[in-house]
Design a protein around this motif. Structure first.
Motif, mmCIF file in Angstrom:
data_model
loop_
_atom_site.group_PDB
_atom_site.id
_atom_site.type_symbol
_atom_site.label_atom_id
_atom_site.label_comp_id
_atom_site.label_asym_id
_atom_site.label_seq_id
_atom_site.Cartn_x
_atom_site.Cartn_y
_atom_site.Cartn_z
ATOM 1 N N PHE A 207 3.708 -12.117 9.271
ATOM 2 C CA PHE A 207 4.172 -10.999 8.453
ATOM 3 C C PHE A 207 3.859 -11.264 6.973
ATOM 4 C CE2 PHE A 207 7.710 -8.842 6.138
ATOM 5 C CZ PHE A 207 7.344 -7.536 6.424
ATOM 6 N N ALA A 208 4.161 -12.480 6.520
ATOM 7 C CA ALA A 208 3.940 -12.804 5.100
ATOM 8 C C ALA A 208 2.452 -12.691 4.743
ATOM 9 C CB ALA A 208 4.462 -14.215 4.807
ATOM 10 N N VAL A 209 1.584 -13.184 5.616
ATOM 11 C CA VAL A 209 0.139 -13.112 5.350
ATOM 12 C C VAL A 209 -0.302 -11.646 5.325
ATOM 13 C CG1 VAL A 209 -2.138 -13.690 6.309
ATOM 14 C CG2 VAL A 209 -0.315 -15.386 6.367
ATOM 15 N N THR A 210 0.216 -10.859 6.267
ATOM 16 C CA THR A 210 -0.185 -9.445 6.354
ATOM 17 C C THR A 210 0.221 -8.687 5.088
ATOM 18 O OG1 THR A 210 0.158 -9.586 8.733
ATOM 19 C CG2 THR A 210 -0.064 -7.381 7.833
ATOM 20 N N VAL A 211 1.459 -8.919 4.633
ATOM 21 C CA VAL A 211 1.939 -8.222 3.435
ATOM 22 C C VAL A 211 1.085 -8.622 2.221
ATOM 23 C CG1 VAL A 211 3.903 -8.044 1.837
ATOM 24 C CG2 VAL A 211 4.272 -7.864 4.307
ATOM 25 N N ALA A 212 0.716 -9.908 2.136
ATOM 26 C CA ALA A 212 -0.095 -10.368 1.002
ATOM 27 C C ALA A 212 -1.472 -9.695 1.022
ATOM 28 C CB ALA A 212 -0.233 -11.891 1.054
ATOM 29 N N ILE A 213 -2.037 -9.542 2.218
ATOM 30 C CA ILE A 213 -3.353 -8.906 2.334
ATOM 31 C C ILE A 213 -3.277 -7.423 1.941
ATOM 32 C CG2 ILE A 213 -4.993 -8.062 4.095
ATOM 33 C CD1 ILE A 213 -4.846 -10.864 5.326
ATOM 34 N N ILE A 214 -2.226 -6.754 2.399
ATOM 35 C CA ILE A 214 -2.076 -5.326 2.067
ATOM 36 C C ILE A 214 -1.924 -5.169 0.547
ATOM 37 C CG2 ILE A 214 -0.574 -3.303 2.318
ATOM 38 C CD1 ILE A 214 0.104 -4.372 5.160
ATOM 39 N N LYS A 215 -1.143 -6.078 -0.055
ATOM 40 C CA LYS A 215 -0.923 -6.006 -1.498
ATOM 41 C C LYS A 215 -2.252 -6.124 -2.257
ATOM 42 C CE LYS A 215 2.195 -8.041 -4.848
ATOM 43 N NZ LYS A 215 3.144 -9.106 -5.103
ATOM 44 N N LYS A 216 -3.068 -7.071 -1.804
ATOM 45 C CA LYS A 216 -4.352 -7.281 -2.473
ATOM 46 C C LYS A 216 -5.252 -6.053 -2.298
ATOM 47 C CE LYS A 216 -8.101 -10.524 -3.102
ATOM 48 N NZ LYS A 216 -9.094 -9.457 -3.057
ATOM 49 N N ARG A 217 -5.286 -5.521 -1.072
ATOM 50 C CA ARG A 217 -6.109 -4.328 -0.808
ATOM 51 C C ARG A 217 -5.680 -3.171 -1.712
ATOM 52 N NH1 ARG A 217 -10.709 -3.535 2.603
ATOM 53 N NH2 ARG A 217 -10.837 -5.428 3.789
ATOM 54 N N GLN A 218 -4.346 -2.976 -1.794
ATOM 55 C CA GLN A 218 -3.857 -1.825 -2.570
ATOM 56 C C GLN A 218 -4.123 -2.037 -4.063
ATOM 57 O OE1 GLN A 218 0.192 -1.291 -1.015
ATOM 58 N NE2 GLN A 218 -0.566 0.231 0.432
ATOM 59 N N ALA A 219 -4.021 -3.309 -4.521
ATOM 60 C CA ALA A 219 -4.303 -3.588 -5.933
ATOM 61 C C ALA A 219 -5.789 -3.339 -6.225
ATOM 62 C CB ALA A 219 -3.933 -5.029 -6.265
ATOM 63 N N ASP A 220 -6.669 -3.760 -5.318
ATOM 64 C CA ASP A 220 -8.114 -3.562 -5.500
ATOM 65 C C ASP A 220 -8.449 -2.069 -5.554
ATOM 66 O OD1 ASP A 220 -8.402 -6.258 -5.485
ATOM 67 O OD2 ASP A 220 -9.270 -6.405 -3.471
ATOM 68 N N GLN A 221 -7.753 -1.289 -4.687
ATOM 69 C CA GLN A 221 -8.043 0.156 -4.629
ATOM 70 C C GLN A 221 -7.614 0.873 -5.912
ATOM 71 O OE1 GLN A 221 -5.942 1.458 -1.160
ATOM 72 N NE2 GLN A 221 -7.443 0.546 0.213
ATOM 73 N N SER A 222 -6.514 0.362 -6.533
ATOM 74 C CA SER A 222 -6.014 1.095 -7.708
ATOM 75 C C SER A 222 -6.738 0.679 -8.988
ATOM 76 C CB SER A 222 -4.502 0.933 -7.838
ATOM 77 O OG SER A 222 -4.201 -0.431 -7.970
ATOM 78 N N ARG A 223 -7.661 -0.279 -8.891
ATOM 79 C CA ARG A 223 -8.416 -0.686 -10.088
ATOM 80 C C ARG A 223 -9.426 0.360 -10.502
ATOM 81 N NH1 ARG A 223 -9.410 -6.521 -8.549
ATOM 82 N NH2 ARG A 223 -7.412 -7.378 -9.113
#
Ligand code: AMP
Length: 223
Positions: A207-223
């Motif tokens: 779960f922790a790894v999945t949440v970290a990956i989603i966070k990174k994806r969403q941060a990359d998308q909002s750049r």
């Protein structure tokens, strides 16, 4: 309020998709759309879809794409999925379903596709000891049962062994996964959406790894 998410969770039967989706749906406040749970409800309610699905499901075979696609398109069109997003668990399972999904979500594409990788020996062990809540889909096992008999800790529903969690049906389901569903890994890798996670770790770490990956994806998308 936290941001929503638009996710597909892939993985063999027993890879932990259901367990992770229950947690992720609370974390992101998005609906957990499990085609298996929707079909089991249709079987219980003896709807037209349920009657068509029952024999195929009990023997571990996939339903034809045209039977399942309308159900998913309808669910994705509901307000919660349109406004917050969704977690798709058990869909898509074929390239045809993935293409349909791609056109359905064309205006607001997926954040990413999580592939939970687990060795076959481990999923066999997990599946034969698995028990599930018939009402909310919460997952238990013979070694980690609910607190009070076979009554769900979350919702009070009945916790049972699925009819297709038998050795024969598990073999058929794993074969269907290899033939029909594994090609989706390349499909989503080609689109730059694939994130592979080791699903053999304990559920908290996954779960922790999945949440970290989603966070990174969403941060990359909002750049
Ligand atoms: P699951 O709970 O995801 O393992 O699904 C249980 C059973 O429902 C599968 O073995 C199939 O018979 C059927 N099923 C669920 N999702 C799909 C799908 N996307 N396409 C075809 N059949 C499905």
């Amino acid at each position: 309020m936290t941001a929503g998410v638009r996710l597909v969770v892939l993985g063999k039967q027993g890879a932990g998709k259901g367990t992770q989706c229950v947690r992720l749906s609370h974390r992101y406040a998005v609906p957990h759309i499990s085609t298996g749970d929707m079909l089991r409800a249709a079987v219980r309610e003896q709807t037209e879809l349920g009657l068509k699905a029952k024999t195929l499901m009990d023997s571990g075979q996939l339903l034809p794409d045209e039977l399942i696609m309308g159900v998913v398109a309808e669910r994705l069109g509901e307000r919660d999925a349109r406004t917050r997003g969704f977690l798709l668990d058990g869909f898509p399972r074929t390239i045809g379903q993935a293409e349909m999904l791609e056109s359905t979500v064309a205006e607001a594409p997926l954040d990413c596709v999580i592939d939970l990788e687990v060795p076959t020996e481990l999923v066999m062990n997990r599946l034969v000891s698995r028990r599930v809540c018939t009402a909310c889909g919460a997952i238990y096992s013979t070694s980690q049962p609910p607190i009070h008999g076979w009554v769900c800790d979350n919702c009070g529903g009945e916790v049972i062994q699925r009819k297709d969690d038998t050795a024969d049906a598990i073999m058929v389901r794993l074969q269907a996964y290899e033939k029909e569903t594994r090609p989706l890994i390349e499909f989503y890798r080609d689109r730059g959406l694939l994130e592979t996670i080791d699903g053999s770790e304990d559920p908290d770490s996954v779960f922790a790894v999945t949440v970290a990956i989603i966070k990174k994806r969403q941060a990359d998308q909002s750049r």
